[in-house]
Write a protein that holds these residues in place. Structure first.
Motif, PDB file in Angstrom:
ATOM      1  N   PHE A   1      10.108   3.963 -13.667  1.00 49.06           N
ATOM      2  CA  PHE A   1       9.644   3.904 -12.181  1.00 49.06           C
ATOM      3  C   PHE A   1      10.118   3.159 -11.384  1.00 49.06           C
ATOM      4  O   PHE A   1      11.035   2.150 -11.451  1.00 49.06           O
ATOM      5  CB  PHE A   1       7.998   2.916 -12.291  1.00 49.06           C
ATOM      6  CG  PHE A   1       7.263   3.734 -13.288  1.00 49.06           C
ATOM      7  CD1 PHE A   1       6.325   4.683 -13.010  1.00 49.06           C
ATOM      8  CD2 PHE A   1       7.205   3.302 -14.573  1.00 49.06           C
ATOM      9  CE1 PHE A   1       5.423   5.279 -13.906  1.00 49.06           C
ATOM     10  CE2 PHE A   1       6.345   3.985 -15.244  1.00 49.06           C
ATOM     11  CZ  PHE A   1       5.425   4.810 -15.489  1.00 49.06           C
ATOM     12  N   ARG A   2      10.170   3.557  -9.957  1.00 46.72           N
ATOM     13  CA  ARG A   2      10.967   3.112  -8.759  1.00 46.72           C
ATOM     14  C   ARG A   2      10.092   1.925  -8.534  1.00 46.72           C
ATOM     15  O   ARG A   2       8.677   1.819  -8.682  1.00 46.72           O
ATOM     16  CB  ARG A   2      10.639   4.128  -7.701  1.00 46.72           C
ATOM     17  CG  ARG A   2      11.983   5.315  -7.718  1.00 46.72           C
ATOM     18  CD  ARG A   2      11.931   5.972  -6.594  1.00 46.72           C
ATOM     19  NE  ARG A   2      10.645   7.015  -6.226  1.00 46.72           N
ATOM     20  CZ  ARG A   2      10.191   7.424  -5.286  1.00 46.72           C
ATOM     21  NH1 ARG A   2      10.865   7.145  -4.321  1.00 46.72           N
ATOM     22  NH2 ARG A   2       9.040   7.844  -5.318  1.00 46.72           N
ATOM     23  N   LYS A   3      10.935   0.910  -7.997  1.00 42.73           N
ATOM     24  CA  LYS A   3      10.165  -0.349  -7.456  1.00 42.73           C
ATOM     25  C   LYS A   3       8.916   0.005  -6.635  1.00 42.73           C
ATOM     26  O   LYS A   3       9.318   0.752  -5.733  1.00 42.73           O
ATOM     27  CB  LYS A   3      10.991  -1.395  -6.825  1.00 42.73           C
ATOM     28  CG  LYS A   3      10.338  -2.713  -6.469  1.00 42.73           C
ATOM     29  CD  LYS A   3      11.644  -3.670  -6.043  1.00 42.73           C
ATOM     30  CE  LYS A   3      12.572  -4.160  -7.106  1.00 42.73           C
ATOM     31  NZ  LYS A   3      13.577  -5.182  -6.816  1.00 42.73           N
ATOM     32  N   GLY A   4       7.887  -0.671  -6.847  1.00 44.89           N
ATOM     33  CA  GLY A   4       6.765  -0.318  -6.092  1.00 44.89           C
ATOM     34  C   GLY A   4       5.689   0.696  -6.309  1.00 44.89           C
ATOM     35  O   GLY A   4       4.859   1.268  -5.653  1.00 44.89           O
ATOM     36  N   LYS A   5       6.082   1.687  -7.336  1.00 45.27           N
ATOM     37  CA  LYS A   5       5.676   2.979  -7.800  1.00 45.27           C
ATOM     38  C   LYS A   5       4.976   2.602  -9.242  1.00 45.27           C
ATOM     39  O   LYS A   5       4.365   3.797  -9.534  1.00 45.27           O
ATOM     40  CB  LYS A   5       6.437   4.179  -7.659  1.00 45.27           C
ATOM     41  CG  LYS A   5       7.014   4.427  -6.340  1.00 45.27           C
ATOM     42  CD  LYS A   5       6.025   4.675  -5.332  1.00 45.27           C
ATOM     43  CE  LYS A   5       6.564   4.871  -4.028  1.00 45.27           C
ATOM     44  NZ  LYS A   5       5.513   5.307  -2.961  1.00 45.27           N
ATOM     45  N   VAL A   6       4.876   1.379  -9.670  1.00 48.12           N
ATOM     46  CA  VAL A   6       4.592   1.386 -11.088  1.00 48.12           C
ATOM     47  C   VAL A   6       2.828   1.614 -11.094  1.00 48.12           C
ATOM     48  O   VAL A   6       2.177   1.111 -10.371  1.00 48.12           O
ATOM     49  CB  VAL A   6       4.635   0.251 -11.727  1.00 48.12           C
ATOM     50  CG1 VAL A   6       3.921  -0.152 -13.176  1.00 48.12           C
ATOM     51  CG2 VAL A   6       5.987  -0.151 -11.745  1.00 48.12           C
ATOM     52  N   PRO A   7       2.300   2.342 -11.845  1.00 47.85           N
ATOM     53  CA  PRO A   7       0.622   2.474 -11.754  1.00 47.85           C
ATOM     54  C   PRO A   7      -0.043   1.389 -12.270  1.00 47.85           C
ATOM     55  O   PRO A   7       0.644   0.465 -12.826  1.00 47.85           O
ATOM     56  CB  PRO A   7       0.288   3.542 -12.596  1.00 47.85           C
ATOM     57  CG  PRO A   7       1.601   4.551 -12.999  1.00 47.85           C
ATOM     58  CD  PRO A   7       3.055   3.463 -12.705  1.00 47.85           C
ATOM     59  N   ARG A   8      -1.139   1.024 -11.494  1.00 48.58           N
ATOM     60  CA  ARG A   8      -1.825  -0.283 -11.932  1.00 48.58           C
ATOM     61  C   ARG A   8      -2.136  -0.479 -13.320  1.00 48.58           C
ATOM     62  O   ARG A   8      -2.114  -1.436 -14.110  1.00 48.58           O
ATOM     63  CB  ARG A   8      -3.205  -0.248 -11.280  1.00 48.58           C
ATOM     64  CG  ARG A   8      -3.944  -1.308 -11.318  1.00 48.58           C
ATOM     65  CD  ARG A   8      -3.821  -2.607 -10.781  1.00 48.58           C
ATOM     66  NE  ARG A   8      -4.915  -3.609 -10.569  1.00 48.58           N
ATOM     67  CZ  ARG A   8      -5.656  -3.780  -9.874  1.00 48.58           C
ATOM     68  NH1 ARG A   8      -5.765  -2.986  -8.962  1.00 48.58           N
ATOM     69  NH2 ARG A   8      -6.506  -5.056 -10.076  1.00 48.58           N
ATOM     70  N   SER A   9      -2.534   0.746 -14.221  1.00 49.84           N
ATOM     71  CA  SER A   9      -2.784   0.620 -15.630  1.00 49.84           C
ATOM     72  C   SER A   9      -1.553   0.142 -16.194  1.00 49.84           C
ATOM     73  O   SER A   9      -1.678  -0.680 -17.163  1.00 49.84           O
ATOM     74  CB  SER A   9      -3.417   1.993 -15.999  1.00 49.84           C
ATOM     75  OG  SER A   9      -2.298   3.067 -15.783  1.00 49.84           O
TER      76      SER A   9
END
Length: 429
Positions: free
Chosen positions: A44-52
């Motif tokens: 994942f790109r920084k800042g794009k990680v899903p909350r779950s």
């Protein structure tokens, strides 16, 4: 939000606060948006990680502190407003419960402004003051003006005298070894000013230009540098320059030079009138001080130490500002006076306690007599400050509002009204 206040000591209590689970969820959302910008997760790109995925990898608990930091300041301020308390120090906060899906509970131990039990403050007596100007006072003022308008003249020969402005080199030695902060080159020193360690300036008196001399002095026992406190030292001093005041003659020419008057007699008459005006103002201030002190002494109030500490810090800032206007700072003051910060604090403590007590009593008088501050009062004060600082009243209002000083301004005006009330309702002994 729920908030309640429980007093546990004279000026200390506990503020219990509970915030709904919905606000906790919103704070966790904000915390996630902040934290996710800083984490790296493969794929994942920084800042794009899903909350779950974030919570599965790091746990929702990793968001708790940021969420608390988001909620707490506003919740504390709101709780203070709701319970109508007046804190005088930072709260000691303890988080009792914080978890996803649950209310946020915390308690804050708070020191609040003390209650004042007023005594007599109406019908107090103040002593009468003599505001007539004596010949001696007029002559002293003329001598002071002579000194102010004196010309500094370079002295080519002869020994230095008390009152001379000298330029010296100096270096201090303790047991033959130079010590830190004890050296100065081409330093301007007025003899008799008391700027240096006791005994130093007296030994420069009598020195001639280009003369070198060992000056023997002993540092005060309470000197801030422990390695020098109470120790005898030697300063090697070289005198470079002497300037002496050449006093102007007190005649008609002097009057023309320093005023709009043509004769000394006219100038003295005007000066006497101004001195009388000054004495009347001083007498008015002394009367206010005497009456406020009496009203304060008649009241009962237990002052939290933190209020005195805060006042001392304010007094130190004021003192340092005055020093800077004289080209000094606190470090130089400590060095030359032989004091340290602890000694200055102890010296200021009685005055700080008095200032705090008097202000609390005056605020209580204003409350008891319903001496409210109107918009007209504030506008008038801003107009006065505008003339003093050369900035528009609207500009000053904006500055005060942006820095949260409007309430302070209103409190100051209310205190002044209380002083006037006490004076207007007093008697002359």
């Amino acid at each position: 939000m729920k908030a309640n206040w429980e007093k546990i000591e004279k000026n200390v209590g506990v503020l219990n606060v509970e915030i709904e689970a919905e606000q906790v969820a919103q704070a966790l959302d904000k915390a996630f948006k902040k934290v996710v910008q800083k984490v790296n997760v493969p794929g994942f790109r920084k800042g794009k990680v899903p909350r779950s995925i974030f919570e599965a990898r790091f746990g929702v608990e990793s968001l708790y502190q940021d969420a608390i930091d988001i909620l707490l300041p506003e919740a504390y301020t709101q709780a203070v407003d709701e319970t109508d308390i007046q804190p005088v120090d930072r709260p000691d906060v303890e988080v009792e419960q914080f978890a996803k899906g649950q209310p946020f509970k915390f308690k804050a131990k708070v020191t609040v402004k003390p209650e004042v039990k007023l005594g007599e403050y109406k019908g107090l007596e103040a002593s009468a003051a003599d505001t007539e100007v004596t010949d001696e006072e007029l002559n002293q003022e003329l001598e002071r003006l002579q000194q102010r308008h004196a010309e500094l003249v370079v002295v080519d020969e002869g020994p230095a005298q008390q009152g001379d402005m000298t330029v010296i080199d100096f270096e201090g030695f303790l047991d033959g070894v130079p010590f830190e902060g004890g050296k100065g080159d081409h330093f301007s020193l007025e003899l008799g000013s008391g700027s240096f360690i006791p005994g130093f300036e007296d030994q420069v008196v009598g020195m001639n230009i280009a003369e070198e001399k060992d000056v023997n002095v002993t540092f005060p026992e309470n000197y801030h540098a422990e390695n020098l406190a109470g120790k005898p030292v030697v300063f090697k001093v070289k005198l470079h320059e002497i300037k002496r005041k050449n006093l102007p003659a007190l005649d008609d020419e002097f009057a023309k030079d320093v005023s709009e008057f043509d004769t000394l007699q006219e100038y003295k008459q005007d000066l006497a009138a101004k001195l009388k005006e000054r004495k009347e103002k001083d007498a008015e201030t002394a009367r206010e001080t005497e009456l406020v002190d009496k009203a304060s002494a008649n009241a009962e109030v237990e002052i939290p130490d933190v209020m005195i500490d805060n006042e001392i810090n304010q007094m130190k800032q004021e003192f340092e500002s005055r020093l800077r206007m004289q080209g000094m700072n606190l470090d130089l003051y400590y060095q030359f006076s032989g004091q340290d910060e602890a000694a200055l604090t102890e010296q200021m403590k009685p005055d700080a306690a008095k200032r705090v007590r008097n202000n609390l009593v005056l605020e209580a008088v204003a409350e008891a007599e319903k001496l409210d501050v109107t918009d007209e009062d504030v506008n008038s004060e801003l107009d006065n400050l505008s003339k003093m600082y050369g900035r528009s009243a609207d500009e000053l209002r904006g500055i005060f509002a942006a820095n949260g000083y409007m309430d302070t301004l209103s409190t100051d005006l209310k205190v002044r009204k209380a002083v006037k009330f006490i004076v207007d309702n007093s008697k002359t002994a």
